[in-house]
Design a protein around this motif. Structure first.
Motif, PDB file in Angstrom:
ATOM      1  N   PHE A 125      42.055  89.754 -80.893  1.00 16.95           N
ATOM      2  CA  PHE A 125      42.501  89.954 -82.278  1.00 16.95           C
ATOM      3  C   PHE A 125      41.970  91.292 -82.800  1.00 16.95           C
ATOM      4  O   PHE A 125      42.726  92.155 -83.265  1.00 16.95           O
ATOM      5  CB  PHE A 125      41.990  88.795 -83.155  1.00 16.95           C
ATOM      6  CG  PHE A 125      42.540  88.790 -84.563  1.00 16.95           C
ATOM      7  CD1 PHE A 125      43.489  87.855 -84.943  1.00 16.95           C
ATOM      8  CD2 PHE A 125      42.112  89.711 -85.514  1.00 16.95           C
ATOM      9  CE1 PHE A 125      44.012  87.833 -86.246  1.00 16.95           C
ATOM     10  CE2 PHE A 125      42.618  89.705 -86.813  1.00 16.95           C
ATOM     11  CZ  PHE A 125      43.570  88.771 -87.179  1.00 16.95           C
ATOM     12  N   PHE A 126      40.656  91.476 -82.694  1.00 16.25           N
ATOM     13  CA  PHE A 126      40.067  92.673 -83.302  1.00 16.25           C
ATOM     14  C   PHE A 126      40.158  93.908 -82.412  1.00 16.25           C
ATOM     15  O   PHE A 126      40.242  95.024 -82.918  1.00 16.25           O
ATOM     16  CB  PHE A 126      38.631  92.384 -83.751  1.00 16.25           C
ATOM     17  CG  PHE A 126      38.604  91.510 -84.969  1.00 16.25           C
ATOM     18  CD1 PHE A 126      38.963  92.018 -86.211  1.00 16.25           C
ATOM     19  CD2 PHE A 126      38.289  90.161 -84.874  1.00 16.25           C
ATOM     20  CE1 PHE A 126      38.990  91.205 -87.341  1.00 16.25           C
ATOM     21  CE2 PHE A 126      38.313  89.342 -85.993  1.00 16.25           C
ATOM     22  CZ  PHE A 126      38.657  89.868 -87.234  1.00 16.25           C
ATOM     23  N   LEU A 127      40.199  93.701 -81.093  1.00 19.97           N
ATOM     24  CA  LEU A 127      40.382  94.870 -80.220  1.00 19.97           C
ATOM     25  C   LEU A 127      41.759  95.486 -80.471  1.00 19.97           C
ATOM     26  O   LEU A 127      41.901  96.709 -80.583  1.00 19.97           O
ATOM     27  CB  LEU A 127      40.243  94.483 -78.743  1.00 19.97           C
ATOM     28  CG  LEU A 127      40.343  95.672 -77.778  1.00 19.97           C
ATOM     29  CD1 LEU A 127      39.197  96.655 -77.980  1.00 19.97           C
ATOM     30  CD2 LEU A 127      40.378  95.191 -76.332  1.00 19.97           C
ATOM     31  N   THR A 128      42.775  94.641 -80.589  1.00 12.91           N
ATOM     32  CA  THR A 128      44.129  95.132 -80.868  1.00 12.91           C
ATOM     33  C   THR A 128      44.169  95.808 -82.235  1.00 12.91           C
ATOM     34  O   THR A 128      44.773  96.883 -82.393  1.00 12.91           O
ATOM     35  CB  THR A 128      45.149  93.974 -80.800  1.00 12.91           C
ATOM     36  OG1 THR A 128      45.042  93.345 -79.512  1.00 12.91           O
ATOM     37  CG2 THR A 128      46.568  94.469 -81.002  1.00 12.91           C
ATOM     38  N   GLN A 129      43.523  95.196 -83.214  1.00 12.05           N
ATOM     39  CA  GLN A 129      43.475  95.788 -84.557  1.00 12.05           C
ATOM     40  C   GLN A 129      42.872  97.195 -84.510  1.00 12.05           C
ATOM     41  O   GLN A 129      43.422  98.145 -85.071  1.00 12.05           O
ATOM     42  CB  GLN A 129      42.642  94.885 -85.478  1.00 12.05           C
ATOM     43  CG  GLN A 129      42.595  95.334 -86.927  1.00 12.05           C
ATOM     44  CD  GLN A 129      41.533  94.575 -87.697  1.00 12.05           C
ATOM     45  OE1 GLN A 129      40.356  94.888 -87.595  1.00 12.05           O
ATOM     46  NE2 GLN A 129      41.949  93.568 -88.446  1.00 12.05           N
ATOM     47  N   LYS A 130      41.741  97.338 -83.798  1.00 10.82           N
ATOM     48  CA  LYS A 130      41.076  98.643 -83.696  1.00 10.82           C
ATOM     49  C   LYS A 130      41.926  99.644 -82.906  1.00 10.82           C
ATOM     50  O   LYS A 130      41.884 100.840 -83.153  1.00 10.82           O
ATOM     51  CB  LYS A 130      39.714  98.510 -83.006  1.00 10.82           C
ATOM     52  CG  LYS A 130      38.761  97.542 -83.657  1.00 10.82           C
ATOM     53  CD  LYS A 130      38.025  98.145 -84.821  1.00 10.82           C
ATOM     54  CE  LYS A 130      36.953  97.205 -85.349  1.00 10.82           C
ATOM     55  NZ  LYS A 130      36.416  97.634 -86.638  1.00 10.82           N
ATOM     56  N   ALA A 131      42.674  99.120 -81.916  1.00 10.06           N
ATOM     57  CA  ALA A 131      43.457 100.005 -81.034  1.00 10.06           C
ATOM     58  C   ALA A 131      44.747 100.507 -81.691  1.00 10.06           C
ATOM     59  O   ALA A 131      45.373 101.440 -81.186  1.00 10.06           O
ATOM     60  CB  ALA A 131      43.797  99.277 -79.733  1.00 10.06           C
ATOM     61  N   LEU A 132      45.135  99.907 -82.820  1.00  3.23           N
ATOM     62  CA  LEU A 132      46.387 100.325 -83.467  1.00  3.23           C
ATOM     63  C   LEU A 132      46.397 101.825 -83.766  1.00  3.23           C
ATOM     64  O   LEU A 132      47.445 102.464 -83.719  1.00  3.23           O
ATOM     65  CB  LEU A 132      46.609  99.542 -84.773  1.00  3.23           C
ATOM     66  CG  LEU A 132      46.973  98.065 -84.624  1.00  3.23           C
ATOM     67  CD1 LEU A 132      47.121  97.423 -85.988  1.00  3.23           C
ATOM     68  CD2 LEU A 132      48.250  97.894 -83.801  1.00  3.23           C
ATOM     69  N   SER A 133      45.222 102.369 -84.045  1.00  5.68           N
ATOM     70  CA  SER A 133      45.139 103.802 -84.385  1.00  5.68           C
ATOM     71  C   SER A 133      45.481 104.696 -83.200  1.00  5.68           C
ATOM     72  O   SER A 133      45.769 105.881 -83.374  1.00  5.68           O
ATOM     73  CB  SER A 133      43.732 104.141 -84.890  1.00  5.68           C
ATOM     74  OG  SER A 133      42.773 103.913 -83.856  1.00  5.68           O
ATOM     75  N   ILE A 134      45.432 104.133 -81.971  1.00  9.47           N
ATOM     76  CA  ILE A 134      45.707 104.974 -80.794  1.00  9.47           C
ATOM     77  C   ILE A 134      46.889 104.471 -79.963  1.00  9.47           C
ATOM     78  O   ILE A 134      47.069 104.889 -78.822  1.00  9.47           O
ATOM     79  CB  ILE A 134      44.463 105.137 -79.891  1.00  9.47           C
ATOM     80  CG1 ILE A 134      43.862 103.774 -79.518  1.00  9.47           C
ATOM     81  CG2 ILE A 134      43.400 106.010 -80.563  1.00  9.47           C
ATOM     82  CD1 ILE A 134      42.822 103.835 -78.412  1.00  9.47           C
ATOM     83  N   ILE A 135      47.695 103.566 -80.533  1.00 11.23           N
ATOM     84  CA  ILE A 135      48.898 103.121 -79.808  1.00 11.23           C
ATOM     85  C   ILE A 135      50.115 103.835 -80.383  1.00 11.23           C
ATOM     86  O   ILE A 135      50.354 103.802 -81.587  1.00 11.23           O
ATOM     87  CB  ILE A 135      49.093 101.592 -79.894  1.00 11.23           C
ATOM     88  CG1 ILE A 135      47.921 100.866 -79.212  1.00 11.23           C
ATOM     89  CG2 ILE A 135      50.410 101.171 -79.227  1.00 11.23           C
ATOM     90  CD1 ILE A 135      47.985  99.344 -79.303  1.00 11.23           C
ATOM     91  N   ASN A 136      50.853 104.501 -79.515  1.00 14.59           N
ATOM     92  CA  ASN A 136      52.046 105.230 -79.943  1.00 14.59           C
ATOM     93  C   ASN A 136      53.081 104.310 -80.577  1.00 14.59           C
ATOM     94  O   ASN A 136      53.254 103.168 -80.132  1.00 14.59           O
ATOM     95  CB  ASN A 136      52.709 105.915 -78.734  1.00 14.59           C
ATOM     96  CG  ASN A 136      52.107 107.274 -78.435  1.00 14.59           C
ATOM     97  OD1 ASN A 136      51.792 108.040 -79.346  1.00 14.59           O
ATOM     98  ND2 ASN A 136      51.938 107.579 -77.145  1.00 14.59           N
ATOM     99  N   ASN A 137      53.788 104.807 -81.575  1.00 13.08           N
ATOM    100  CA  ASN A 137      54.975 104.111 -82.067  1.00 13.08           C
ATOM    101  C   ASN A 137      55.914 103.910 -80.881  1.00 13.08           C
ATOM    102  O   ASN A 137      56.058 104.810 -80.045  1.00 13.08           O
ATOM    103  CB  ASN A 137      55.677 104.939 -83.145  1.00 13.08           C
ATOM    104  CG  ASN A 137      54.884 104.966 -84.442  1.00 13.08           C
ATOM    105  OD1 ASN A 137      53.811 104.378 -84.540  1.00 13.08           O
ATOM    106  ND2 ASN A 137      55.412 105.644 -85.437  1.00 13.08           N
ATOM    107  N   GLY A 138      56.544 102.742 -80.822  1.00 12.85           N
ATOM    108  CA  GLY A 138      57.430 102.469 -79.690  1.00 12.85           C
ATOM    109  C   GLY A 138      56.695 101.939 -78.469  1.00 12.85           C
ATOM    110  O   GLY A 138      57.282 101.755 -77.413  1.00 12.85           O
ATOM    111  N   GLY A 139      55.398 101.679 -78.603  1.00 13.89           N
ATOM    112  CA  GLY A 139      54.612 101.140 -77.490  1.00 13.89           C
ATOM    113  C   GLY A 139      54.761  99.633 -77.377  1.00 13.89           C
ATOM    114  O   GLY A 139      55.671  99.029 -77.961  1.00 13.89           O
ATOM    115  N   ALA A 140      53.843  99.024 -76.638  1.00  8.64           N
ATOM    116  CA  ALA A 140      53.926  97.572 -76.451  1.00  8.64           C
ATOM    117  C   ALA A 140      52.542  96.974 -76.241  1.00  8.64           C
ATOM    118  O   ALA A 140      51.654  97.621 -75.686  1.00  8.64           O
ATOM    119  CB  ALA A 140      54.819  97.232 -75.259  1.00  8.64           C
TER     120      ALA A 140
END
Length: 254
Positions: A125-140
């Motif tokens: 839950f929180f790892l994904t939340q923190k990683a949002l800042s480095i995931i490209n739009n259009g990613g998965a």
């Protein structure tokens, strides 16, 4: 300028299912960062195997059960993206890291419960939340559930419940991240021959035969049955698959 490969981050990617997924992702021409908890040598071997496939790779230490370390980890990922991949962003996050605890409902301890919550639910839950800042739009994003969220086998009450929570979370993530074009799906492996949970499916002949007899395709799963589906979800061909639970079990308990 040469075209930049897409990049995937696979937690728990040094062995078992995660390693298989990392290698299958690499075979699609995608660079990979794997995380390991303690087995650095295993992770480095996996990195070498991936590099032999003609893509770039790196390994980073991560304890998914300790969310207080996630900010530092994301900083490390950013540094690695720059130094190893000449990139600022990731494209794919695979929340694979996990453990198995087998205990009846009546005998599950708070310590076991907390461990499973931290690794299988709070961590992703929180790892994904923190990683949002480095995931490209259009990613998965690919989350991992289990057949045990659909059917019940005694001994997995807490584990199965966490996976059920991840399945619900996946739908919410898909809905809320859709504006960024980020797809979120969850795969649910059936019983697999790995060292997971002390290798119980692989090493217990009776259990192995019992599961095979309840599976339409007549055998127990192997890591090689799973990794390719994770890799597929990281491709353009899977661009319209979103908010789905994909069970990969050979047809268990139909």
């Amino acid at each position: 300028m040469e075209k930049q490969n897409k990049i995937a981050l696979v937690t728990g990617g040094s062995r078992g299912l995660g390693k298989n997924a990392a290698i299958k992702i690499a075979k699609k021409g995608i660079d990979v960062i794997v995380t390991y908890q303690s087995k650095k040598e295993e992770a480095e071997k996996t990195v070498e195997e991936i590099k032999q496939l003609g893509v770039n790779a790196a390994a980073l230490q991560l304890d998914v059960s300790d969310s207080s370390t996630f900010d530092h980890f994301i900083t490390e990922v950013k540094t690695t993206l720059k130094s190893t991949f000449q990139a600022d962003q990731l494209d794919f996050l695979v929340n694979n890291a996990g453990i198995g605890i087998h205990a009846s409902f009546a005998e599950t301890t708070e310590e076991q419960f907390d461990s499973l919550v931290n690794i299988h639910f709070k961590g992703p839950f929180f790892l994904t939340q923190k990683a949002l800042s480095i995931i490209n739009n259009g990613g998965a994003i690919i989350n991992i559930s289990s057949g045990l969220a659909r059917f019940s086998l005694p001994g997995y009450a807490a584990y199965g419940a966490m996976k059920g929570a991840m399945e619900t979370l996946t739908k919410y993530q898909a809905k809320e991240l859709g504006a960024k074009g980020i797809r979120v799906n969850i795969i649910a492996p059936g019983a697999i021959e790995t060292d997971f949970g002390g290798g119980v499916v692989r090493d217990n002949e009776q259990m192995n035969a019992g599961i095979a007899s309840q599976t339409a395709l007549g055998r127990v799963g192997l890591p090689d049955d799973i990794g390719g589906v994770v890799a597929f979800l990281c491709t353009e061909e899977a661009r319209w698959i979103n908010a789905q639970r994909i069970e990969i079990s050979g047809g268990m308990f139909l």
